[in-house]
Write a protein that holds these residues in place. Structure first.
Motif, PDB file in Angstrom:
ATOM      1  N   ARG A  81       0.823  -1.211   0.000  1.00 15.66           N
ATOM      2  CA  ARG A  81       0.000   0.000   0.000  1.00 15.66           C
ATOM      3  C   ARG A  81       0.854   1.257   0.000  1.00 15.66           C
ATOM      4  O   ARG A  81       0.532   2.242  -0.683  1.00 15.66           O
ATOM      5  CB  ARG A  81      -0.928  -0.012   1.216  1.00 15.66           C
ATOM      6  N   VAL A  82       1.929   1.261   0.758  1.00 14.65           N
ATOM      7  CA  VAL A  82       2.821   2.425   0.800  1.00 14.65           C
ATOM      8  C   VAL A  82       3.416   2.680  -0.581  1.00 14.65           C
ATOM      9  O   VAL A  82       3.498   3.830  -1.037  1.00 14.65           O
ATOM     10  CB  VAL A  82       3.927   2.223   1.848  1.00 14.65           C
ATOM     11  N   ALA A  83       3.836   1.618  -1.260  1.00 11.53           N
ATOM     12  CA  ALA A  83       4.412   1.776  -2.594  1.00 11.53           C
ATOM     13  C   ALA A  83       3.390   2.352  -3.573  1.00 11.53           C
ATOM     14  O   ALA A  83       3.713   3.229  -4.382  1.00 11.53           O
ATOM     15  CB  ALA A  83       4.932   0.431  -3.104  1.00 11.53           C
ATOM     16  N   VAL A  84       2.157   1.892  -3.485  1.00 10.98           N
ATOM     17  CA  VAL A  84       1.115   2.395  -4.374  1.00 10.98           C
ATOM     18  C   VAL A  84       0.774   3.839  -4.032  1.00 10.98           C
ATOM     19  O   VAL A  84       0.605   4.682  -4.930  1.00 10.98           O
ATOM     20  CB  VAL A  84      -0.137   1.500  -4.291  1.00 10.98           C
ATOM     21  N   ARG A  85       0.676   4.138  -2.745  1.00 16.23           N
ATOM     22  CA  ARG A  85       0.355   5.521  -2.349  1.00 16.23           C
ATOM     23  C   ARG A  85       1.442   6.487  -2.823  1.00 16.23           C
ATOM     24  O   ARG A  85       1.143   7.590  -3.300  1.00 16.23           O
ATOM     25  CB  ARG A  85       0.198   5.616  -0.831  1.00 16.23           C
ATOM     26  N   ARG A  86       2.702   6.071  -2.726  1.00 14.10           N
ATOM     27  CA  ARG A  86       3.794   6.936  -3.168  1.00 14.10           C
ATOM     28  C   ARG A  86       3.649   7.242  -4.667  1.00 14.10           C
ATOM     29  O   ARG A  86       3.809   8.388  -5.094  1.00 14.10           O
ATOM     30  CB  ARG A  86       5.133   6.252  -2.893  1.00 14.10           C
ATOM     31  N   LEU A  87       3.328   6.234  -5.431  1.00 14.14           N
ATOM     32  CA  LEU A  87       3.179   6.422  -6.884  1.00 14.14           C
ATOM     33  C   LEU A  87       1.984   7.308  -7.208  1.00 14.14           C
ATOM     34  O   LEU A  87       2.082   8.250  -7.996  1.00 14.14           O
ATOM     35  CB  LEU A  87       3.050   5.060  -7.563  1.00 14.14           C
ATOM     36  N   LEU A  88       0.843   7.033  -6.586  1.00 12.82           N
ATOM     37  CA  LEU A  88      -0.355   7.816  -6.885  1.00 12.82           C
ATOM     38  C   LEU A  88      -0.197   9.266  -6.453  1.00 12.82           C
ATOM     39  O   LEU A  88      -0.715  10.179  -7.110  1.00 12.82           O
ATOM     40  CB  LEU A  88      -1.571   7.188  -6.209  1.00 12.82           C
ATOM     41  N   THR A  89       0.519   9.493  -5.378  1.00 15.81           N
ATOM     42  CA  THR A  89       0.773  10.863  -4.935  1.00 15.81           C
ATOM     43  C   THR A  89       1.659  11.594  -5.937  1.00 15.81           C
ATOM     44  O   THR A  89       1.454  12.775  -6.234  1.00 15.81           O
ATOM     45  CB  THR A  89       1.422  10.870  -3.545  1.00 15.81           C
ATOM     46  N   GLU A  90       2.638  10.892  -6.476  1.00 16.24           N
ATOM     47  CA  GLU A  90       3.534  11.507  -7.465  1.00 16.24           C
ATOM     48  C   GLU A  90       2.807  11.887  -8.751  1.00 16.24           C
ATOM     49  O   GLU A  90       3.259  12.771  -9.476  1.00 16.24           O
ATOM     50  CB  GLU A  90       4.678  10.546  -7.804  1.00 16.24           C
ATOM     51  N   LEU A  91       1.702  11.236  -9.043  1.00 13.92           N
ATOM     52  CA  LEU A  91       0.954  11.545 -10.256  1.00 13.92           C
ATOM     53  C   LEU A  91       0.307  12.923 -10.193  1.00 13.92           C
ATOM     54  O   LEU A  91      -0.037  13.497 -11.229  1.00 13.92           O
ATOM     55  CB  LEU A  91      -0.135  10.502 -10.502  1.00 13.92           C
ATOM     56  N   SER A  92       0.135  13.450  -8.987  1.00 16.03           N
ATOM     57  CA  SER A  92      -0.490  14.750  -8.843  1.00 16.03           C
ATOM     58  C   SER A  92       0.525  15.850  -9.121  1.00 16.03           C
ATOM     59  O   SER A  92       1.628  15.823  -8.591  1.00 16.03           O
ATOM     60  CB  SER A  92      -1.046  14.924  -7.424  1.00 16.03           C
ATOM     61  N   PRO A  93       0.194  16.856  -9.936  1.00 19.34           N
ATOM     62  CA  PRO A  93       1.120  17.961 -10.201  1.00 19.34           C
ATOM     63  C   PRO A  93       1.560  18.673  -8.943  1.00 19.34           C
ATOM     64  O   PRO A  93       2.665  19.185  -8.868  1.00 19.34           O
ATOM     65  CB  PRO A  93       0.313  18.894 -11.117  1.00 19.34           C
ATOM     66  N   SER A  94       0.701  18.717  -7.935  1.00 23.81           N
ATOM     67  CA  SER A  94       1.038  19.408  -6.701  1.00 23.81           C
ATOM     68  C   SER A  94       1.848  18.557  -5.752  1.00 23.81           C
ATOM     69  O   SER A  94       2.326  19.021  -4.734  1.00 23.81           O
ATOM     70  CB  SER A  94      -0.251  19.847  -5.991  1.00 23.81           C
ATOM     71  N   GLY A  95       1.990  17.256  -6.099  1.00 16.65           N
ATOM     72  CA  GLY A  95       2.704  16.348  -5.216  1.00 16.65           C
ATOM     73  C   GLY A  95       1.808  15.726  -4.178  1.00 16.65           C
ATOM     74  O   GLY A  95       2.224  14.884  -3.405  1.00 16.65           O
ATOM     75  N   ASN A  96       0.553  16.140  -4.143  1.00 14.18           N
ATOM     76  CA  ASN A  96      -0.389  15.587  -3.186  1.00 14.18           C
ATOM     77  C   ASN A  96      -1.748  15.514  -3.869  1.00 14.18           C
ATOM     78  O   ASN A  96      -2.344  16.537  -4.199  1.00 14.18           O
ATOM     79  CB  ASN A  96      -0.478  16.474  -1.931  1.00 14.18           C
ATOM     80  N   ALA A  97      -2.217  14.306  -4.115  1.00 15.06           N
ATOM     81  CA  ALA A  97      -3.470  14.148  -4.855  1.00 15.06           C
ATOM     82  C   ALA A  97      -4.628  14.836  -4.163  1.00 15.06           C
ATOM     83  O   ALA A  97      -5.545  15.334  -4.804  1.00 15.06           O
ATOM     84  CB  ALA A  97      -3.780  12.659  -5.050  1.00 15.06           C
ATOM     85  N   ASP A  98      -4.589  14.918  -2.824  1.00 13.19           N
ATOM     86  CA  ASP A  98      -5.701  15.527  -2.095  1.00 13.19           C
ATOM     87  C   ASP A  98      -5.806  17.019  -2.386  1.00 13.19           C
ATOM     88  O   ASP A  98      -6.860  17.607  -2.235  1.00 13.19           O
ATOM     89  CB  ASP A  98      -5.509  15.321  -0.586  1.00 13.19           C
ATOM     90  N   GLU A  99      -4.677  17.650  -2.796  1.00 10.84           N
ATOM     91  CA  GLU A  99      -4.678  19.085  -2.999  1.00 10.84           C
ATOM     92  C   GLU A  99      -5.026  19.476  -4.424  1.00 10.84           C
ATOM     93  O   GLU A  99      -5.120  20.641  -4.756  1.00 10.84           O
ATOM     94  CB  GLU A  99      -3.292  19.656  -2.642  1.00 10.84           C
ATOM     95  N   SER A 100      -5.187  18.497  -5.301  1.00 14.71           N
ATOM     96  CA  SER A 100      -5.505  18.808  -6.696  1.00 14.71           C
ATOM     97  C   SER A 100      -7.005  18.987  -6.863  1.00 14.71           C
ATOM     98  O   SER A 100      -7.777  18.094  -6.529  1.00 14.71           O
ATOM     99  CB  SER A 100      -5.016  17.678  -7.615  1.00 14.71           C
ATOM    100  N   PRO A 101      -7.463  20.129  -7.382  1.00 16.51           N
ATOM    101  CA  PRO A 101      -8.906  20.353  -7.505  1.00 16.51           C
ATOM    102  C   PRO A 101      -9.581  19.389  -8.457  1.00 16.51           C
ATOM    103  O   PRO A 101     -10.781  19.174  -8.371  1.00 16.51           O
ATOM    104  CB  PRO A 101      -8.994  21.798  -8.039  1.00 16.51           C
ATOM    105  N   SER A 102      -8.816  18.823  -9.384  1.00 10.72           N
ATOM    106  CA  SER A 102      -9.428  17.900 -10.342  1.00 10.72           C
ATOM    107  C   SER A 102      -9.145  16.449  -9.995  1.00 10.72           C
ATOM    108  O   SER A 102      -9.337  15.565 -10.821  1.00 10.72           O
ATOM    109  CB  SER A 102      -8.886  18.195 -11.751  1.00 10.72           C
ATOM    110  N   SER A 103      -8.668  16.196  -8.774  1.00  7.16           N
ATOM    111  CA  SER A 103      -8.261  14.838  -8.427  1.00  7.16           C
ATOM    112  C   SER A 103      -9.416  13.854  -8.524  1.00  7.16           C
ATOM    113  O   SER A 103      -9.217  12.682  -8.818  1.00  7.16           O
ATOM    114  CB  SER A 103      -7.653  14.805  -7.017  1.00  7.16           C
ATOM    115  N   GLY A 104     -10.632  14.319  -8.293  1.00  6.62           N
ATOM    116  CA  GLY A 104     -11.760  13.408  -8.370  1.00  6.62           C
ATOM    117  C   GLY A 104     -12.022  12.899  -9.768  1.00  6.62           C
ATOM    118  O   GLY A 104     -12.693  11.896  -9.954  1.00  6.62           O
ATOM    119  N   ASP A 105     -11.492  13.600 -10.785  1.00  8.47           N
ATOM    120  CA  ASP A 105     -11.662  13.184 -12.168  1.00  8.47           C
ATOM    121  C   ASP A 105     -10.490  12.342 -12.666  1.00  8.47           C
ATOM    122  O   ASP A 105     -10.527  11.848 -13.788  1.00  8.47           O
ATOM    123  CB  ASP A 105     -11.821  14.420 -13.076  1.00  8.47           C
ATOM    124  N   ARG A 106      -9.446  12.221 -11.874  1.00 11.09           N
ATOM    125  CA  ARG A 106      -8.271  11.476 -12.315  1.00 11.09           C
ATOM    126  C   ARG A 106      -8.558   9.986 -12.251  1.00 11.09           C
ATOM    127  O   ARG A 106      -9.071   9.471 -11.253  1.00 11.09           O
ATOM    128  CB  ARG A 106      -7.068  11.819 -11.443  1.00 11.09           C
TER     129      ARG A 106
END
Length: 344
Positions: free
Chosen positions: A12-37
């Protein structure tokens, strides 16, 4: 409060690290369009991809990311359609949306069954990602897979590109588990009681990777417990060297290409001066990058082709043109290399 079992947590940690990196801001929670990703998991039903899928199903919603799943039916084994349907049913129950079964036709006469199945699988995954608008496709390759790929590359004389093995990311494909041993994915599946399918091809001696897997425990016993990890680290180090050499090659290619098109030379061509001045490792990479950009077929372009082109630059004896896969021809004319691509 008791946390998840150790292997489950590591996946889970490995997957979370990857999914977080996919966000331009570095944190998927902070991306306004994250719900559409949307990310897609490629899942065969084996322990590696099932552990990856289960971790993604847990992590993605907590990051506001949609998770879909694609399972590919190669049609090479009896019951493959049923197996794919079983994986798809599990994925829907686990909360994946969309879930697709991609049925492909594998031309086993084209480069062998392993390569043909791989090409068909990646083509299907690429098509699904483009059609569905996915930002990434997650693959379940582990550190053991990476080590096996390095050894296979050594056996085949593949050179630095082969020794770099599987990249962590290439185009839309991502491999979040490359730092984890296969034992973690197997254990995570047991801990979560996931329905795992054991692919008989993994133990079929007709396949080179299967034969290698049979001797990996002997090699690990001979060279020590760090054997697999050291091979995987080699891939990481060589990949970094490749990136540096490719950057130098791009600079040389830019110099050799600058100002080469004119009314007299409408076809692609390179000045020899910058190529002559470059180190061999850089020069051959520049030549390879040049012909690939002009339509040569990467999968069929071999060491022999590169050597022949380099001879046009460094060992010119009046030899004729070099014919490359993809209907590309390269020849020397005075102080230039020239290239022509013809229709088949």
């Amino acid at each position: 409060m008791t946390g998840p079992p150790a292997a489950v947590a590591r996946v889970r940690v490995a997957v979370r690290r990857l999914l977080t990196e996919l966000s331009p801001s570095g944190n998927a929670d902070e991306s306004p369009s994250s719900g559409d990703r949307l990310v897609l998991v490629a899942c065969s039903g084996g322990p590696d991809s099932m552990a990856l899928a289960a971790a993604t199903a847990f992590v993605a919603p907590r990051l506001g990311i949609r998770a879909g799943l694609v399972t590919v039916d190669h049609g090479l084994q009896a019951g493959s359609a049923k197996r794919a349907a079983t994986v798809a049913d599990w994925a829907r129950d686990a909360g994946f949306e969309p879930v697709e079964v991609a049925t492909v036709e594998v031309d086993v006469t084209a480069g062998g069954p392993e390569g043909a199945a791989r090409d068909a699988r990646y083509a299907a995954l690429t098509e699904a990602a483009q059609r569905l608008g996915a930002s990434a496709v997650l693959l379940g390759h582990t550190r053991d897979d990476q080590a096996e790929t390095v050894l296979l590359a050594l056996a085949r004389g593949s050179g630095p590109r082969g020794l770099a093995a599987m990249p962590r990311k290439r185009r839309k494909f991502r491999r979040p588990l490359l730092d984890l041993p296969r034992a973690d994915t197997v254990r995570a599946c047991r801990d979560l009681e996931l329905p795992v399918w054991d692919d008989p091809h993994n133990t079929d001696p007709a396949y080179a990777r299967s034969r290698l897997r049979a001797v990996m425990p002997v090699l690990a016993e001979t060279f020590g417990e760090r054997f697999v990890a050291n091979l995987a680290r080699t891939a990481t180090l060589v990949a970094a060297d490749n990136d540096a050499l490719d950057a130098y090659a791009a600079e040389v290619l830019a110099k050799a290409s600058h100002g080469t098109l004119s009314a007299e030379l409408l076809e692609p061509n390179l000045k020899l001066g910058p190529l002559n001045a470059a180190r061999r490792a850089v020069r051959t990479r520049a030549l390879r990058a040049w012909v690939l950009s002009e339509g040569a077929e990467a999968d069929a372009l071999s060491y022999v082709h590169i050597e022949a082109m380099e001879a046009l630059v460094m060992n010119w004896r009046g030899q004729g043109p070099v014919f490359l896969p993809g209907n590309v021809t390269v020849w020397r004319e005075r102080n230039r290399l020239r290239l022509r691509r013809t229709e088949p």
